[in-house]
Motif scaffolding. Sequence first.
Motif, mmCIF file in Angstrom:
data_model
loop_
_atom_site.group_PDB
_atom_site.id
_atom_site.type_symbol
_atom_site.label_atom_id
_atom_site.label_comp_id
_atom_site.label_asym_id
_atom_site.label_seq_id
_atom_site.Cartn_x
_atom_site.Cartn_y
_atom_site.Cartn_z
ATOM 1 N N LEU A 71 0.827 -1.209 0.000
ATOM 2 C CA LEU A 71 0.000 0.000 0.000
ATOM 3 C C LEU A 71 0.863 1.261 0.000
ATOM 4 O O LEU A 71 0.495 2.270 -0.606
ATOM 5 C CB LEU A 71 -0.953 0.004 1.197
ATOM 6 N N LEU A 72 2.013 1.203 0.651
ATOM 7 C CA LEU A 72 2.919 2.358 0.668
ATOM 8 C C LEU A 72 3.435 2.695 -0.723
ATOM 9 O O LEU A 72 3.692 3.858 -1.027
ATOM 10 C CB LEU A 72 4.103 2.096 1.595
ATOM 11 N N THR A 73 3.594 1.685 -1.557
ATOM 12 C CA THR A 73 4.122 1.933 -2.897
ATOM 13 C C THR A 73 3.039 2.307 -3.897
ATOM 14 O O THR A 73 3.352 2.848 -4.951
ATOM 15 C CB THR A 73 4.888 0.706 -3.435
ATOM 16 N N THR A 74 1.779 2.042 -3.557
ATOM 17 C CA THR A 74 0.706 2.263 -4.525
ATOM 18 C C THR A 74 -0.291 3.337 -4.121
ATOM 19 O O THR A 74 -1.212 3.628 -4.888
ATOM 20 C CB THR A 74 -0.079 0.962 -4.763
ATOM 21 N N SER A 75 -0.131 3.945 -2.945
ATOM 22 C CA SER A 75 -1.134 4.868 -2.433
ATOM 23 C C SER A 75 -0.517 6.168 -1.929
ATOM 24 O O SER A 75 0.617 6.187 -1.457
ATOM 25 C CB SER A 75 -1.895 4.227 -1.260
ATOM 26 N N GLU A 76 -1.304 7.222 -2.013
ATOM 27 C CA GLU A 76 -0.929 8.483 -1.375
ATOM 28 C C GLU A 76 -1.245 8.345 0.112
ATOM 29 O O GLU A 76 -2.345 7.935 0.486
ATOM 30 C CB GLU A 76 -1.751 9.627 -1.967
ATOM 31 N N ILE A 77 -0.283 8.655 0.970
ATOM 32 C CA ILE A 77 -0.471 8.508 2.408
ATOM 33 C C ILE A 77 0.047 9.762 3.105
ATOM 34 O O ILE A 77 1.180 10.186 2.873
ATOM 35 C CB ILE A 77 0.246 7.250 2.944
ATOM 36 N N ASP A 78 -0.811 10.341 3.957
ATOM 37 C CA ASP A 78 -0.439 11.535 4.727
ATOM 38 C C ASP A 78 -0.032 11.196 6.153
ATOM 39 O O ASP A 78 0.630 11.990 6.822
ATOM 40 C CB ASP A 78 -1.611 12.521 4.775
ATOM 41 N N GLY A 79 -0.462 10.043 6.648
ATOM 42 C CA GLY A 79 -0.151 9.623 8.004
ATOM 43 C C GLY A 79 -0.596 8.188 8.195
ATOM 44 O O GLY A 79 -1.336 7.646 7.374
#
Length: 130
Positions: free
Chosen positions: A52-60
């Motif tokens: 998910l870290l490689t495929t998604s925008e994550i703010d926190g």
Amino acid sequence: MDSSIYLSLFAGKHILIVEDEYFLADETRQKLEQLGSTVIGPAANVQDALELLTTSEIDGAILDVHLGDEFVFPVAERLDEANIPFVFATGYDASVIPAKFSGFTLCEKPTELGKIASALFSAGNGAALN
């Protein structure tokens, strides 16, 4: 100070949930969505979270420390490298957290979202996370 004032900080944010207890993960997901967040996951194991870290925008991110028979620390390392704020949510003692993560916020389960929002996104607190 009442940490519930920080809940509005979740609005518009993409929050990764890494939690292996389905009902706890789903409850957190529902609460975050009600606050205007886009929830990434929940991921129940390290491999899924790293994907998910490689495929998604994550703010926190909210990370359960113990996921079945593994620890979440590889995910924490990747988040730290990417300068994405995160908190550890656990029922375990803080002594299970490696010293390199001693500057990161530890929240006991059940998670208090106001405290988490403050730790992740409020001015002054976020700098202590990374």
